[in-house]
Design a protein around this motif. Structure first.
Motif, PDB file in Angstrom:
ATOM      1  N   ASP A  66     -23.802  -6.673  53.336  1.00 42.13           N
ATOM      2  CA  ASP A  66     -25.186  -7.018  53.015  1.00 42.13           C
ATOM      3  C   ASP A  66     -25.551  -8.414  53.502  1.00 42.13           C
ATOM      4  OD1 ASP A  66     -23.212  -7.212  50.852  1.00 42.13           O
ATOM      5  OD2 ASP A  66     -24.747  -8.274  49.719  1.00 42.13           O
ATOM      6  N   ASN A 119     -22.386  -4.421  48.866  1.00 46.95           N
ATOM      7  CA  ASN A 119     -21.727  -4.656  47.579  1.00 46.95           C
ATOM      8  C   ASN A 119     -22.429  -5.783  46.818  1.00 46.95           C
ATOM      9  OD1 ASN A 119     -20.949  -6.798  49.144  1.00 46.95           O
ATOM     10  ND2 ASN A 119     -18.902  -5.980  49.517  1.00 46.95           N
ATOM     11  N   SER A 128     -23.065  -8.830  47.378  1.00 44.72           N
ATOM     12  CA  SER A 128     -22.654 -10.237  47.419  1.00 44.72           C
ATOM     13  C   SER A 128     -21.898 -10.474  48.707  1.00 44.72           C
ATOM     14  CB  SER A 128     -21.731 -10.594  46.249  1.00 44.72           C
ATOM     15  OG  SER A 128     -20.399 -10.166  46.511  1.00 44.72           O
ATOM     16  N   ALA A 131     -18.836 -10.847  49.265  1.00 50.42           N
ATOM     17  CA  ALA A 131     -17.680 -10.603  48.416  1.00 50.42           C
ATOM     18  C   ALA A 131     -16.439 -11.307  48.956  1.00 50.42           C
ATOM     19  CB  ALA A 131     -17.444  -9.099  48.284  1.00 50.42           C
TER      20      ALA A 131
HETATM   21 MG   LIG Z   1     -21.396  -7.980  50.666  1.00 53.92          MG
END
Ligand SMILES: [Mg+2]
Ligand SMILES: Cc1ncc(C[n+]2csc(CCOP(=O)(O)OP(=O)(O)O)c2C)c(N)n1
Ligand code: SF4
Lengths: 332, 407
Positions: free
Chosen positions: A118, A146, A148, A150
Motif C-alpha cells: 500500500d 496491509n 501500513s 509493515a
Molecule cells: Mg503495507
C-alpha cells in the motif's frame, strides 16, 4: 455479477475442488503466522500458473518473503523498487513482447504480474502504476494492502484506516488520533482515470472463498493492463491473534469499510453489496474492536468512522466506489 | 541532407548531431526496448529514435514513461527478461531516477544510457556540467565520455558489446556534453547493418534471464550473510571490464579499420615530447587541442590527454602515460565542494592514480566551463600557462584555479 461473467470468458474456478493443487509459492518465506499478504501471494500465483514472470516491490513481501537461498518462488521472480510496481511490469511485458516480435523467444502467452504494498503502490508508486495502466501491455498489478508500511515496522500510509495506531501515529498525552487521513480510494481512482484499463478489482484473499483466485484469472484473461487491490489483515500491524486473519478480512468487508467490487469495462459489479438495500453491513465497531490498533478509539471516534462509511454507501453516486454526490447540475 | 554512398563498411555519410548519431547507433544495434522521458539536452535522441521507429527503420517497444524513475525501471526490467534496452537523461532527470540507476548496476543488467550532461538544479541551467553522470561513478556502471558525433555512434555499438559481455554485464553510461555535442552537427559516417552485425552479437542474458523456462529468483534479500560476496563479484566484473574494453576496440578496428588506437580508454594529442599536459573529458578537447597547436607554434612543449573511460578508470595505462610529464593540469567540468584541496572530481582520480609513482609530475586543477559556460582557446592557453608554472616550481599539489569565473 451474472452479466459480468457472461461477457468475460475466463477459466473460472467453480468450487474448492477445482483449486489447482500445485503450489508456485511454497516454503522458504519468513512471513508472520496469519499473514494474509502471504496468502495473497500464494493465491495469485496459483491462479496464474507457472507460465508467469513476477516482480515484487520492496516491503514485507520482499524482505520477509524472499531470503537468499530459500526463495519460496517456483516461478521466475525479481525484486523491484518500492515505487516501481507499475514500471517493472511494463519493462517485463515490453521486453517479452519485443523478443517475441523478433522471434528470439517462442510466441506464447506469458503472464506478467507485479505486486506492491500500500505504501509502495498506493503512495509512492501511483504515478508509475498510472503509466502502466495507460499502456497496451498485458500485465497485472496487485497492490497488497496491509494498511501500513509493515516491513519498516508498521508506519501509517495513505491507506491506513483513519485513527489507527502505528509507529508513526502513536497515542500521546495530548493527541489521541495522530493518523487523520481517510483511506485512499486507490482502485476506483485508477479505474476512473484509465478508461482503457478494462479490469480493476478489490479483493480479500479468503472472503468470499475463491473470489480472489477468480479475479486474478479474470484480470489475466481480459487483456491489457489490469489492477487488483487486496485487503490483507496483518496480525503484527493490526494487533490481533493470527488465528483471526480470515475472519477480520470478512468483518472488514461486511462492515462496508473495505468495499469489494470489480470494474469491468467501466461497469461496477459488487462482490459484496454493502448497501442497506442489499446485503447491508455490520457496524464498524464489530471490526474495529477486534484490533489492538484501534484500542484507543472512543465511542465518538467510532461514530465518526461509521458516519464516513454510511456516507460512502448511502450518499456516493457510485456507492462505496466513487465519492461524487448528486448528478449533473448546470450552472446558470 | 543525406549523401547515400556506401564507403566500404559504411552505408552513407550524414550531417548529424551527437544525439542523432546515437539514435543511428540504437537503430543499428537493433535495440528491443526504449523508454523515453523529456529533459534537455538528451531529449533529442528520443525525438530521433521515435522518428526512426515511426518510419519503420527499427522494430522496438517504445514507451513514453511517467517519470525518469519509471523510465529507468522499465529498461532495467526489460533487460531482465533478455531484451536489449536503451534510455537516457540529463541533469536533474538523471538524479530523479537515481535509485533505479543504482539497482540496474547492482543487478548487473547491461542496458545502455545516454547522459546528455547538464548542470544540476538549482538554479536552472541547461548547459553542460559533468556532476550528473559522475554521480554514478561508484555504483558499478561503465562510464565513458565521447567528444564527436562519430565516436558517439560508435560507442553505442562498443557500449553494448562491452556491457553485454559475459565477463562484464554492467550497465553502460555514454556521456556527452550538453549542447556542445548533443546539439552540434558533425559529418558522420554511418556503418552498414552488415558490418555492425559482424561486430555486435545479439544480446544473450543466458542463465540470468527471467523467463518461465528459467525460473530464477533475482535479488532476494541477503543482508550481511552474502552482500559482501556479491559486492566482490561486481568489483571483479568492473576489473575484468578493462580487458574486455581493449578487446572490443580491437574487434571494432578489425571490422571498421583502424578507428581507435591503444590504450583506447584515453587518447593523447601531441604528447610525444611534451613536458606539460592538460587532461580532460568531453568537448573541452577542442579548445585544448587548438591551444596546444598555438602554443607549439611558439615553441612550448605541451600536449593534451583526452580521457574517454572514467569507469573503469584506466589506472595502469594512465599512470604510465602521465608519469612522463613534468606537470599535469586536470580540467574538471564539475565540482566537488569540500573535497580534498577543494578540487574537482577528476583531480582526485588522477592524483590518486599517480600517487604510487615516486617521481610524480606536479598536479594542478582547473574548475571551468560550469553550467555550459564556454571554455575558450584563451582559457585553455591560460590553463597551460599555469600548469607550466607548476612544472617550474617545487612540488605544488592541490592547486585549484577556477577559470572563466567572475570573482
Ligand atoms: Mg503495507
Ligand atoms: C525508496 C525507498 N524508500 C524507503 C524504503 C524503506 N522501506 C522498505 S519496505 C518499506 C515499507 C513498504 O510498505 P508497503 O509498500 O506498504 O509494503 P509492506 O512492508 O507493508 O509489505 C519502506 C518504507 C525503501 N526500501 N525504498
Ligand atoms: S508484518 Fe504483517 S504483512 Fe508483514 S509478514 Fe507480518 S503479517 Fe505479513
Amino acid at each position: 455479477m451474472a452479466t459480468a461473467d457472461k461477457v468475460l470468458v475466463y477459466d473460472r474456478i467453480k468450487g474448492v475442488k477445482q483449486i489447482p493443487l500445485e503450489e508456485f509459492y511454497t516454503s522458504g518465506h519468513r512471513t508472520c503466522q496469519g499473514c494474509e499478504s502471504a496468502t495473497v501471494m500464494r493465491q495469485f500465483i496459483k491462479a496464474a500458473g507457472p507460465r508467469t514472470v513476477v516482480a515484487g516491490s520492496t516491503g514485507c513481501m520482499y524482505v520477509a518473503n524472499t531470503s537468499y537461498m530459500t526463495t519460496p518462488w517456483i516461478v521466475p521472480w525479481m525484486h523491484t523498487q518500492l515505487g516501481a510496481g507499475g514500471s517493472s511490469a511494463v519493462g517485463m511485458a515490453a521486453g517479452l513482447r519485443a523478443l517475441m516480435r523478433k522471434n528470439r523467444i517462442p510466441q506464447e502467452k506469458i503472464h506478467v504480474i507485479s505486486f506492491c504494498g500500500d505504501l509502495g503502490g498506493g503512495d509512492m508508486g501511483l504515478s508509475g502504476i498510472s503509466g502502466a495502466l495507460q499502456t497496451d501491455y498485458d500485465l497485472l498489478i496487485i497492490m497488497y494492502d496491509n494498511e501500513s508500511a509493515a516491513n519498516t515496522d508498521i508506519q501509517a500510509t495513505g491507506l491506513t484506516t483513519w485513527g489507527a495506531q502505528t509507529t508513526f501515529s502513536p497515542v500521546g498525552k495530548v493527541e489521541r488520533i495522530m493518523h487523520r487521513r481517510w483511506k485512499k480510494n486507490v482502485a476506483a481512482m485508477l479505474a476512473v482515470g484509465h478508461p482503457n484499463c478494462r479490469y480493476v478489482a478489490t479483493a480479500c484473499a479468503t472472503f468470499p472463498p475463491l473470489d480472489f483466485l477468480n479475479k486474478v484469472r479474470k484480470a489475466l484473461s481480459i487483456g491489457g493492463p489490469t489492477f487488483i487491490h487486496t485487503y490483507d489483515p496483518c496480525p503484527k500491524g493490526w494487533d490481533f491473534h493470527p488465528r483471526y486473519s480470515h475472519e477480520l478480512g470478512e468483518l472488514g468487508v461486511r462492515s462496508g469499510l473495505l468495499p469489494l467490487y470489480e470494474i469491468i469495462d467501466g461497469e461496477v459489479v459488487y462482490t459484496y453489496d454493502a448497501r442497506k438495500t442489499a446485503k447491508g453491513r455490520i457496524p464498524v465497531r464489530e471490526y474495529l474492536t477486534r484490533q489492538g490498533r484501534f484500542a484507543h478509539l472512543t465511542e465518538e471516534d467510532m461514530a465518526h468512522i461509521q458516519r464516513m462509511v454510511d456516507q460512502m454507501w448511502d450518499e456516493w453516486e457510485v456507492p462505496g466506489v466513487a465519492p461524487f454526490r448528486g448528478t449533473l447540475k448546470v450552472s446558470a | 541532407m543525406a549523401v547515400a554512398q556506401p564507403v566500404g563498411v559504411y552505408e552513407r555519410e550524414d550531417l548529424l548531431t551527437g544525439c542523432q548519431a546515437v539514435a543511428e547507433g540504437i537503430r543499428l544495434a537493433n535495440v528491443d526496448v526504449i523508454a523515453a522521458y523529456p529533459i534537455r539536452p538528451y531529449t533529442e535522441v528520443m525525438d530521433a529514435i521515435s522518428k526512426i521507429i515511426a518510419d519503420g527503420k527499427l522494430v522496438a517497444e517504445y514507451i513514453v514513461a511517467d517519470s525518469e524513475h519509471s523510465q529507468f525501471e522499465i529498461v532495467k526490467h526489460a533487460a531482465s527478461v533478455g531484451a536489449r534496452a536503451f534510455a537516457g537523461s540529463s541533469g536533474t532527470g538523471w538524479m530523479y531516477g537515481f535509485e533505479a540507476l543504482v539497482v540496474t548496476a547492482t543487478d548487473r543488467l547491461p542496458v545502455l544510457f545516454l547522459v546528455g550532461n547538464r548542470a544540476l538544479d538549482d538554479p536552472g541551467a541547461f548547459g553542460v556540467e559533468h556532476n550528473d553522470a559522475l554521480a554514478i561513478r561508484d555504483m558499478g556502471w561503465l562510464l565513458c565520455w565521447v567528444a564527436t558525433a562519430q565516436e558517439a555512434l560508435e560507442h553505442v555499438l562498443l557500449g553494448y558489446r562491452i556491457a553485454e559481455d559475459r565477463e562484464v554485464r554492467m550497465p553502460m553510461a555514454l556521456a556527452m556534453d550538453g549542447a556542445f555535442l548533443t546539439h552540434s552537427q558533425h559529418i558522420v559516417r554511418i556503418p552498414s547493418q552488415e558490418a555492425v552485425n559482424r561486430f555486435l552479437p545479439p544480446f544473450d542474458l543466458g542463465e540470468r534471464r527471467l523467463h518461465p523456462d528459467n525460473p530464477v529468483s533475482i535479488a532476494p534479500q541477503v543482508n550481511e550473510d552474502w552482500v559482501m560476496e556479491i559486492r566482490r563479484q561486481n568489483w571483479e566484473a568492473a576489473r575484468r571490464a578493462r580487458g574486455v574494453i581493449a578487446t572490443a576496440y580491437e574487434e571494432f578496428n578489425q571490422v571498421f579499420g583502424q578507428r581507435y588506437r591503444p590504450p583506447y580508454s584515453f587518447e593523447e594529442f601531441l604528447t610525444d615530447d611534451a613536458e606539460v599536459v592538460l587532461i580532460g573529458m568531453g568537448t573541452v578537447a577542442m579548445p585544448a587541442r587548438t591551444a596546444v597547436r598555438r602554443l607549439r607554434e611558439q615553441g612550448h612543449r605541451v600536449g593534451y590527454v583526452n580521457l574517454r573511460w572514467f569507469r573503469p578508470f584506466p589506472t595502469e595505462e594512465l599512470r604510465e602515460s602521465l608519469r612522463r610529464f613534468r606537470a599535469v593540469g586536470v580540467i574538471d567540468r564539475d565540482f566537488a565542494h569540500g573535497a580534498p584541496d577543494d578540487g574537482g572530481v577528476l583531480l582526485h582520480e588522477v592524483r590518486s592514480c599517480l600517487y604510487p609513482v615516486r617521481e610524480r609530475p606536479a598536479v594542478v586543477n582547473f574548475i571551468t566551463g560550469l553550467g555550459g559556460r564556454d571554455v575558450s582557446i584563451q582559457d585553455a592557453i591560460r590553463m597551460y600557462e599555469i600548469t607550466q608554472e607548476a612544472a617550474r616550481k617545487d612540488r605544488l599539489d592541490g592547486f585549484v584555479t577556477w577559470v572563466g569565473v567572475r570573482e
